[in-house]
Design a protein around this motif. Structure first.
Motif, PDB file in Angstrom:
ATOM      1  N   MET A   1      -0.321  -4.261   6.286  1.00 36.95           N
ATOM      2  CA  MET A   1      -0.431  -5.361   7.212  1.00 36.95           C
ATOM      3  C   MET A   1       0.874  -6.163   7.152  1.00 36.95           C
ATOM      4  O   MET A   1       1.320  -6.540   6.080  1.00 36.95           O
ATOM      5  N   SER A   2       1.479  -6.411   8.308  1.00 37.28           N
ATOM      6  CA  SER A   2       2.732  -7.171   8.344  1.00 37.28           C
ATOM      7  C   SER A   2       2.820  -7.989   9.621  1.00 37.28           C
ATOM      8  O   SER A   2       2.078  -7.771  10.569  1.00 37.28           O
ATOM      9  N   THR A   3       3.723  -8.931   9.603  1.00 35.45           N
ATOM     10  CA  THR A   3       4.032  -9.746  10.773  1.00 35.45           C
ATOM     11  C   THR A   3       5.517 -10.069  10.719  1.00 35.45           C
ATOM     12  O   THR A   3       6.121 -10.056   9.645  1.00 35.45           O
ATOM     13  N   GLN A   4       6.107 -10.329  11.858  1.00 33.23           N
ATOM     14  CA  GLN A   4       7.549 -10.553  11.919  1.00 33.23           C
ATOM     15  C   GLN A   4       7.854 -11.857  12.627  1.00 33.23           C
ATOM     16  O   GLN A   4       7.118 -12.293  13.504  1.00 33.23           O
ATOM     17  N   PHE A   5       8.962 -12.466  12.220  1.00 30.17           N
ATOM     18  CA  PHE A   5       9.526 -13.563  13.003  1.00 30.17           C
ATOM     19  C   PHE A   5      11.012 -13.293  13.145  1.00 30.17           C
ATOM     20  O   PHE A   5      11.621 -12.606  12.336  1.00 30.17           O
ATOM     21  N   VAL A  88       2.670 -12.844  -0.484  1.00 30.38           N
ATOM     22  CA  VAL A  88       3.350 -12.584   0.788  1.00 30.38           C
ATOM     23  C   VAL A  88       4.819 -12.361   0.471  1.00 30.38           C
ATOM     24  O   VAL A  88       5.440 -13.183  -0.203  1.00 30.38           O
ATOM     25  N   THR A  89       5.357 -11.244   0.927  1.00 28.70           N
ATOM     26  CA  THR A  89       6.756 -10.908   0.657  1.00 28.70           C
ATOM     27  C   THR A  89       7.474 -10.535   1.953  1.00 28.70           C
ATOM     28  O   THR A  89       6.849 -10.259   2.967  1.00 28.70           O
ATOM     29  N   ALA A  90       8.793 -10.527   1.872  1.00 30.18           N
ATOM     30  CA  ALA A  90       9.623 -10.046   2.981  1.00 30.18           C
ATOM     31  C   ALA A  90       9.951  -8.588   2.697  1.00 30.18           C
ATOM     32  O   ALA A  90      10.835  -8.283   1.899  1.00 30.18           O
ATOM     33  N   LEU A 118      -4.644 -10.975  -1.961  1.00 29.49           N
ATOM     34  CA  LEU A 118      -5.049 -12.198  -1.263  1.00 29.49           C
ATOM     35  C   LEU A 118      -4.065 -12.554  -0.148  1.00 29.49           C
ATOM     36  O   LEU A 118      -4.429 -13.184   0.844  1.00 29.49           O
ATOM     37  N   GLY A 119      -2.820 -12.124  -0.301  1.00 30.71           N
ATOM     38  CA  GLY A 119      -1.794 -12.400   0.705  1.00 30.71           C
ATOM     39  C   GLY A 119      -2.100 -11.820   2.073  1.00 30.71           C
ATOM     40  O   GLY A 119      -1.600 -12.306   3.084  1.00 30.71           O
ATOM     41  N   LYS A 120      -2.947 -10.786   2.121  1.00 29.81           N
ATOM     42  CA  LYS A 120      -3.340 -10.235   3.423  1.00 29.81           C
ATOM     43  C   LYS A 120      -4.097 -11.279   4.233  1.00 29.81           C
ATOM     44  O   LYS A 120      -3.937 -11.350   5.450  1.00 29.81           O
ATOM     45  N   ALA A 121      -4.886 -12.099   3.570  1.00 33.44           N
ATOM     46  CA  ALA A 121      -5.607 -13.176   4.266  1.00 33.44           C
ATOM     47  C   ALA A 121      -4.670 -14.333   4.626  1.00 33.44           C
ATOM     48  O   ALA A 121      -4.877 -15.014   5.628  1.00 33.44           O
ATOM     49  N   LEU A 122      -3.626 -14.538   3.821  1.00 30.46           N
ATOM     50  CA  LEU A 122      -2.671 -15.630   4.057  1.00 30.46           C
ATOM     51  C   LEU A 122      -1.595 -15.266   5.072  1.00 30.46           C
ATOM     52  O   LEU A 122      -0.925 -16.146   5.611  1.00 30.46           O
ATOM     53  N   ALA A 126       1.117 -17.616   7.111  1.00 26.64           N
ATOM     54  CA  ALA A 126       2.530 -17.570   6.725  1.00 26.64           C
ATOM     55  C   ALA A 126       3.409 -17.178   7.911  1.00 26.64           C
ATOM     56  O   ALA A 126       4.468 -17.764   8.140  1.00 26.64           O
ATOM     57  N   GLY A 127       2.969 -16.181   8.670  1.00 26.44           N
ATOM     58  CA  GLY A 127       3.734 -15.754   9.844  1.00 26.44           C
ATOM     59  C   GLY A 127       3.815 -16.837  10.894  1.00 26.44           C
ATOM     60  O   GLY A 127       4.873 -17.077  11.478  1.00 26.44           O
ATOM     61  N   SER A 128       2.710 -17.512  11.127  1.00 27.02           N
ATOM     62  CA  SER A 128       2.687 -18.610  12.102  1.00 27.02           C
ATOM     63  C   SER A 128       3.627 -19.735  11.682  1.00 27.02           C
ATOM     64  O   SER A 128       4.381 -20.269  12.494  1.00 27.02           O
TER      65      SER A 128
END
Length: 149
Positions: A1-5, A88-90, A118-122, A126-128
């Motif tokens: 699971m990932s998200t980008q900015f 949560v990591t980069a 737990l970072g999957k829920a966060l 974090a991405g927002s």
């Protein structure tokens, strides 16, 4: 699971100067208020394999973050990935630089954030937060680089 900015900013400095500034991650506290301390190993010029060890404060909590340079193509491209183990990591991040017609530099910054445990829920939060701060982050980079000349 990932998200980008990502964010793009024009900086009124030649590409070689901007690249040199950004390649030295020890400048990060000058534009990232979350970075409390940062060190580099090994000493010397930044190269593939250089690791920047930082202490950051996110959401009121301190954590250790270690980023390894995975690609360095002067003066156009810098890539890193986080080697520390946090919620949560980069997984990947970087700068793409290109000269502008007026002698400045256009910089694109991006980070791909990954959640672990737990970072999957966060991760959505974090991405927002990262996307919301991206324009201000770009302005802080611009201000810091231009002030460094």
């Amino acid at each position: 699971m990932s998200t980008q900015f990502e964010v793009v900013v024009d900086i009124d400095r030649p590409i070689e100067n901007v690249f040199a500034y950004l390649a030295d991650g020890r400048h990060d506290p000058e534009f990232s208020p979350r970075v409390l301390r940062i060190d580099k190993s090994p000493d010397g010029d930044t190269r593939v394999g250089t690791v920047f060890h930082s202490t950051v404060k996110d959401a009121g909590m301190r954590s250790r973050r270690d980023f390894e340079i995975s690609e360095l193509s002067a003066p156009h491209r810098i890539r890193w990935h986080e080697v520390s183990h946090n919620s949560v990591t980069a997984g990947e991040g970087g700068y793409d630089l290109e000269p502008t017609a007026d002698g400045g530099t256009r910089v694109r910054l991006f980070n791909v954030l990954e959640g672990h445990g737990l970072g999957k829920a966060l991760l959505p939060l974090a991405g927002s937060a990262a996307r919301k701060d991206a324009p201000a982050f770009a302005r802080r980079i611009k201000t810091a680089v231009e002030a460094s000349a």
